[in-house]
Motif scaffolding. Structure first.
Motif, PDB file in Angstrom:
ATOM      1  N   GLN A 131       3.595 -14.365-108.210  1.00  0.00           N
ATOM      2  CA  GLN A 131       3.573 -13.667-106.927  1.00  0.00           C
ATOM      3  C   GLN A 131       2.427 -12.667-106.814  1.00  0.00           C
ATOM      4  O   GLN A 131       1.780 -12.565-105.763  1.00  0.00           O
ATOM      5  N   GLN A 132       2.151 -11.937-107.856  1.00  0.00           N
ATOM      6  CA  GLN A 132       1.091 -10.926-107.789  1.00  0.00           C
ATOM      7  C   GLN A 132      -0.282 -11.551-107.583  1.00  0.00           C
ATOM      8  O   GLN A 132      -1.123 -10.999-106.868  1.00  0.00           O
ATOM      9  N   SER A 133      -0.519 -12.688-108.173  1.00  0.00           N
ATOM     10  CA  SER A 133      -1.845 -13.310-108.078  1.00  0.00           C
ATOM     11  C   SER A 133      -1.989 -14.238-106.880  1.00  0.00           C
ATOM     12  O   SER A 133      -3.086 -14.397-106.337  1.00  0.00           O
ATOM     13  N   LEU A 134      -0.888 -14.848-106.432  1.00  0.00           N
ATOM     14  CA  LEU A 134      -0.977 -15.843-105.357  1.00  0.00           C
ATOM     15  C   LEU A 134      -0.327 -15.409-104.052  1.00  0.00           C
ATOM     16  O   LEU A 134      -0.542 -16.047-103.022  1.00  0.00           O
ATOM     17  N   GLY A 135       0.464 -14.376-104.084  1.00  0.00           N
ATOM     18  CA  GLY A 135       1.176 -13.975-102.881  1.00  0.00           C
ATOM     19  C   GLY A 135       2.566 -14.583-102.836  1.00  0.00           C
ATOM     20  O   GLY A 135       2.873 -15.540-103.554  1.00  0.00           O
ATOM     21  N   HIS A 136       3.400 -14.036-101.951  1.00  0.00           N
ATOM     22  CA  HIS A 136       4.815 -14.418-101.924  1.00  0.00           C
ATOM     23  C   HIS A 136       5.025 -15.889-101.548  1.00  0.00           C
ATOM     24  O   HIS A 136       5.727 -16.619-102.249  1.00  0.00           O
ATOM     25  N   LEU A 138       2.968 -18.660-101.372  1.00  0.00           N
ATOM     26  CA  LEU A 138       2.429 -19.683-102.264  1.00  0.00           C
ATOM     27  C   LEU A 138       3.172 -19.702-103.599  1.00  0.00           C
ATOM     28  O   LEU A 138       3.428 -20.777-104.166  1.00  0.00           O
ATOM     29  N   ALA A 139       3.541 -18.512-104.082  1.00  0.00           N
ATOM     30  CA  ALA A 139       4.290 -18.448-105.338  1.00  0.00           C
ATOM     31  C   ALA A 139       5.669 -19.087-105.174  1.00  0.00           C
ATOM     32  O   ALA A 139       6.141 -19.810-106.060  1.00  0.00           O
ATOM     33  N   THR A 140       6.311 -18.823-104.030  1.00  0.00           N
ATOM     34  CA  THR A 140       7.620 -19.429-103.763  1.00  0.00           C
ATOM     35  C   THR A 140       7.500 -20.943-103.641  1.00  0.00           C
ATOM     36  O   THR A 140       8.330 -21.698-104.164  1.00  0.00           O
ATOM     37  N   TYR A 141       6.449 -21.379-102.955  1.00  0.00           N
ATOM     38  CA  TYR A 141       6.223 -22.820-102.792  1.00  0.00           C
ATOM     39  C   TYR A 141       6.048 -23.503-104.149  1.00  0.00           C
ATOM     40  O   TYR A 141       6.667 -24.544-104.420  1.00  0.00           O
ATOM     41  N   LEU A 142       5.230 -22.921-105.011  1.00  0.00           N
ATOM     42  CA  LEU A 142       5.018 -23.506-106.332  1.00  0.00           C
ATOM     43  C   LEU A 142       6.290 -23.442-107.177  1.00  0.00           C
ATOM     44  O   LEU A 142       6.519 -24.293-108.038  1.00  0.00           O
ATOM     45  N   GLY A 143       7.118 -22.443-106.906  1.00  0.00           N
ATOM     46  CA  GLY A 143       8.408 -22.375-107.586  1.00  0.00           C
ATOM     47  C   GLY A 143       9.290 -23.558-107.224  1.00  0.00           C
ATOM     48  O   GLY A 143       9.930 -24.164-108.092  1.00  0.00           O
ATOM     49  N   TYR A 144       9.299 -23.911-105.932  1.00  0.00           N
ATOM     50  CA  TYR A 144      10.079 -25.078-105.502  1.00  0.00           C
ATOM     51  C   TYR A 144       9.442 -26.387-105.985  1.00  0.00           C
ATOM     52  O   TYR A 144      10.149 -27.356-106.281  1.00  0.00           O
ATOM     53  N   VAL A 145       8.114 -26.408-106.063  1.00  0.00           N
ATOM     54  CA  VAL A 145       7.446 -27.583-106.635  1.00  0.00           C
ATOM     55  C   VAL A 145       7.896 -27.780-108.079  1.00  0.00           C
ATOM     56  O   VAL A 145       8.215 -28.897-108.508  1.00  0.00           O
ATOM     57  N   ALA A 146       7.928 -26.683-108.826  1.00  0.00           N
ATOM     58  CA  ALA A 146       8.379 -26.749-110.219  1.00  0.00           C
ATOM     59  C   ALA A 146       9.838 -27.187-110.299  1.00  0.00           C
ATOM     60  O   ALA A 146      10.225 -27.945-111.198  1.00  0.00           O
ATOM     61  N   LEU A 147      10.653 -26.737-109.336  1.00  0.00           N
ATOM     62  CA  LEU A 147      12.072 -27.112-109.315  1.00  0.00           C
ATOM     63  C   LEU A 147      12.237 -28.615-109.135  1.00  0.00           C
ATOM     64  O   LEU A 147      12.946 -29.271-109.915  1.00  0.00           O
ATOM     65  N   PHE A 148      11.590 -29.171-108.121  1.00  0.00           N
ATOM     66  CA  PHE A 148      11.729 -30.608-107.870  1.00  0.00           C
ATOM     67  C   PHE A 148      11.063 -31.437-108.964  1.00  0.00           C
ATOM     68  O   PHE A 148      11.533 -32.534-109.288  1.00  0.00           O
ATOM     69  N   ALA A 149       9.987 -30.912-109.536  1.00  0.00           N
ATOM     70  CA  ALA A 149       9.334 -31.619-110.640  1.00  0.00           C
ATOM     71  C   ALA A 149      10.255 -31.671-111.859  1.00  0.00           C
ATOM     72  O   ALA A 149      10.371 -32.709-112.525  1.00  0.00           O
TER      73      ALA A 149
END
Length: 235
Positions: A131-136, A138-149
């Motif tokens: 979150q600190q480097s990418l913003g709320h 994009l970080a949340t989106y990548l979190g869900y990407v990691a979840l589905f992956a």
């Protein structure tokens, strides 16, 4: 397109697409992801079916321009099938294997139960770290990407290796063999050279089999040795 490449592309597309839905709308719209999943299955199946039908019809129109070698009708097929004493046992075995799919229900329930647990562990962990480097967002989106992956990585191999797809052979009842290819059931053309994954010849059971993608075509005939001699030169 290669079947493996197509499956990988579809898998990646669904992972990033579903992640975008939840990143924008939130976990309360998980039902929408489920709806999109069902809709995507129907859409992909319909698209692949229509494309295969059009390709087969086009090739059939080209194949019939050649010289007709064999015209095999349903009566010919039934006579040859009568001599295949192993067919009933083969069908029983395939039916038993197909019943294994019903055993996947507990696996589906386990997946539904595990998804919230994965979500509570994966999404906050990944989004919090980024979150600190990418913003709320994009970080949340990548979190869900990691979840589905992670979900896909766990359940896709488990489902595939436990419940491998059962392929029932399509017993063709209207076959015309030309010197330019084969026309099966009037609208499926296989133009020579025929691109297949596997070719089988069973003289004692009076049939040949052509396996391509997710379909197996079986051709019965009393003089299958003559058909084999012609078809084997096309594959």
């Amino acid at each position: 397109m290669n079947q493996v490449v197509l499956r990988v592309a579809i898998t990646l597309g669904t992972i990033f697409g579903y992640a975008a839905v939840l990143a924008v709308l939130g976990m309360s719209y998980l039902w929408l992801v489920g709806l999109l999943y069902v809709a995507s299955i129907f859409a992909i199946t319909a698209f692949m079916g229509i494309r295969a039908y059009r390709r087969g019809s086009q090739q059939a129109r080209e194949v019939v321009k050649g010289k007709l070698l064999f015209d095999i009708n349903e009566k010919d097929v039934n006579k040859a099938i009568e001599k295949d004493k192993e067919l009933p046992n083969e069908m029983k075995k395939l039916n038993r294997t197909f019943m294994i799919y019903f055993m996947s229900f507990p696996l589906m329930l386990a997946g539904i139960w595990l998804f919230p647990a994965l979500q509570s562990a994966v999404v906050p962990g990944v989004s919090g770290a980024l979150q600190q480097s990418l913003g709320h967002f994009l970080a949340t989106y990548l979190g869900y990407v990691a979840l589905f992956a992670a979900y896909t990585a766990i359940f896709s191999p488990l489902y595939y290796f436990t419940f491998k797809p059962v392929q029932f052979p399509i017993i063709a009842t209207d076959i015309k063999v030309y010197d330019t290819g084969i026309v099966i059931n009037k609208n499926t053309g296989l133009k020579a050279p025929i691109q297949i994954q596997e070719y089988r010849y069973y003289p004692e059971r009076k049939f040949i089999e052509l396996k391509m993608n997710n379909q197996i075509y079986r051709i019965y005939y009393k003089d299958i040795d003559k058909v084999h001699e012609a078809v084997s030169k096309m594959v």
